[in-house]
Scaffold this motif. Structure first.
Motif, PDB file in Angstrom:
ATOM      1  N   SER A  46     -52.657  30.497  29.949  1.00 24.63           N
ATOM      2  CA  SER A  46     -54.208  31.061  29.460  1.00 24.63           C
ATOM      3  C   SER A  46     -54.249  31.263  28.053  1.00 24.63           C
ATOM      4  O   SER A  46     -55.430  30.997  27.657  1.00 24.63           O
ATOM      5  CB  SER A  46     -54.202  32.334  30.402  1.00 24.63           C
ATOM      6  OG  SER A  46     -53.346  33.365  29.901  1.00 24.63           O
ATOM      7  N   ALA A  47     -53.226  31.313  27.303  1.00 29.56           N
ATOM      8  CA  ALA A  47     -53.283  31.733  25.962  1.00 29.56           C
ATOM      9  C   ALA A  47     -51.986  31.121  25.125  1.00 29.56           C
ATOM     10  O   ALA A  47     -51.420  31.985  24.638  1.00 29.56           O
ATOM     11  CB  ALA A  47     -53.513  33.000  25.500  1.00 29.56           C
ATOM     12  N   PRO A  48     -52.001  29.645  25.103  1.00 32.16           N
ATOM     13  CA  PRO A  48     -50.824  29.154  24.680  1.00 32.16           C
ATOM     14  C   PRO A  48     -50.465  29.564  23.102  1.00 32.16           C
ATOM     15  O   PRO A  48     -49.255  29.345  22.585  1.00 32.16           O
ATOM     16  CB  PRO A  48     -50.806  27.790  24.918  1.00 32.16           C
ATOM     17  CG  PRO A  48     -52.268  27.565  24.875  1.00 32.16           C
ATOM     18  CD  PRO A  48     -52.882  28.711  25.584  1.00 32.16           C
ATOM     19  N   HIS A  49     -51.506  29.640  22.344  1.00 38.44           N
ATOM     20  CA  HIS A  49     -51.358  30.111  20.864  1.00 38.44           C
ATOM     21  C   HIS A  49     -50.396  31.178  20.747  1.00 38.44           C
ATOM     22  O   HIS A  49     -49.892  31.558  19.605  1.00 38.44           O
ATOM     23  CB  HIS A  49     -52.550  30.309  20.080  1.00 38.44           C
ATOM     24  CG  HIS A  49     -53.422  31.687  20.739  1.00 38.44           C
ATOM     25  ND1 HIS A  49     -54.034  31.434  22.190  1.00 38.44           N
ATOM     26  CD2 HIS A  49     -53.703  32.628  20.377  1.00 38.44           C
ATOM     27  CE1 HIS A  49     -54.760  32.691  22.208  1.00 38.44           C
ATOM     28  NE2 HIS A  49     -54.462  33.356  21.062  1.00 38.44           N
ATOM     29  N   LEU A  50     -50.343  32.267  21.794  1.00 42.89           N
ATOM     30  CA  LEU A  50     -49.483  33.317  21.622  1.00 42.89           C
ATOM     31  C   LEU A  50     -48.039  32.924  21.443  1.00 42.89           C
ATOM     32  O   LEU A  50     -47.124  33.826  20.946  1.00 42.89           O
ATOM     33  CB  LEU A  50     -49.538  33.968  22.796  1.00 42.89           C
ATOM     34  CG  LEU A  50     -51.027  34.932  23.019  1.00 42.89           C
ATOM     35  CD1 LEU A  50     -51.173  35.798  23.846  1.00 42.89           C
ATOM     36  CD2 LEU A  50     -51.520  35.561  21.828  1.00 42.89           C
TER      37      LEU A  50
END
Length: 289
Positions: free
Chosen positions: A250-254
């Protein structure tokens, strides 16, 4: 100068660039950029890396939050930049300790006589054989997970490669004709180490330091990722990877952002070490010719 001569010189320059200088330069640039970003973290990002709710949770990159936010609404750019300070400072301090201690012990072992040298060689070989990660895991199991414990576990064995390298180089340097002559003329042990040994020792030690620094960052980040090193809410790269993996899809940038920071730093240090090794090997071949 003829065209053929100019072409030959150009080929030699390209060959020199490809055999170490270019790799070393790339590594210095990569590491230098990461160090500068970490040093300028308070100037680049105005957010506190531990402050929650400064933005919407799990938001992607935007003009307000360049690299997005995590599940607590913390600014990811601030956390990565400040996390670089933790990782790089811890690595630099640990590396300075193991380089100085290992190099000194290896040099002393090689210059204090046969029995001391023989005993030290077995100790160095034994410690080098121990996997760094296994020793760090054992210490974390005894003292509990923390960044200090993880680094202490690495330090227990990481000095041994420097000791073994310096011992070997010191023995070789003391056998050189110039060192034998200086000893015959009355030069003391410390004078021999300073003028005969150190010039031959510093290059290989720097190469090994760059390579071991890359390994050290990888091990510390790996232990933090496993939950055995730096603990949340610490803005350390490995701990950030551990926190972000739950929201990978859902938030691969993390995961991508701190992972890229680790990758670039390790790659830069590896390039520095390999490039410097090629440069020193080439310099040695030139002197021999």
């Amino acid at each position: 100068m003829t065209a053929a001569t100019g072409f030959s010189r150009s080929l030699r320059r390209l060959s020199r660039w490809g055999t170490g200088y270019g790799l070393f330069t790339i590594g210095v640039v990569l590491v230098g950029v990461m160090v500068l970003l970490a040093a300028a973290a308070p100037l680049i990002s105005r957010y506190d890396p531990a402050a929650q709710g400064v933005g919407p949770a799990l938001a992607g990159p935007s003009a307000e939050h360049w690299l997005g936010t995590d599940r607590f609404g913390r600014d990811l750019a601030a956390r990565v930049l400040h996390g670089g300070r933790i990782t790089l400072l811890a690595t630099a301090a640990a590396l300075a300790l193991v380089v100085s201690v290992g190099t000194m012990l290896g040099a002393l072992a090689a210059s204090l006589g046969y029995l001391v040298d023989r005993a030290a060689r077995h100790v160095f070989d034994l410690l080098v054989a121990f996997p760094v990660m296994v020793v760090a895991l054992a210490l974390v199991g005894l003292w509990g997970p923390s960044l200090v414990t993880a680094i202490a576990g690495v330090l227990i064995v990481l000095w041994a490669p420097f000791a073994r390298l310096s011992r070997s180089l010191v023995r070789a340097a003391l056998a050189e004709p110039s060192a034998v002559t200086a000893r015959a003329l009355g030069a003391g042990r410390w004078r021999l180490l300073r003028y005969e040994v150190w010039p031959r020792l510093r290059g290989p030690v720097l190469v090994l330091a760059a390579v071991e620094a890359a390994q050290l960052i990888g091990v510390v980040a790996g232990l933090s990722f496993l939950g055995l090193g730096a603990q949340p809410p610490s803005a350390e790269w490995g701990a950030m990877l551990q926190e972000g993996r739950a929201a990978l899809w859902s938030a691969p940038h993390l995961v991508l952002v701190p992972g890229a920071a680790v990758l670039v730093t390790v790659l830069g240090l590896t390039c520095v070490g390999e490039g410097l090794r090629d440069v020193l090997d080439r310099a040695g071949q030139t002197v021999a010719e």
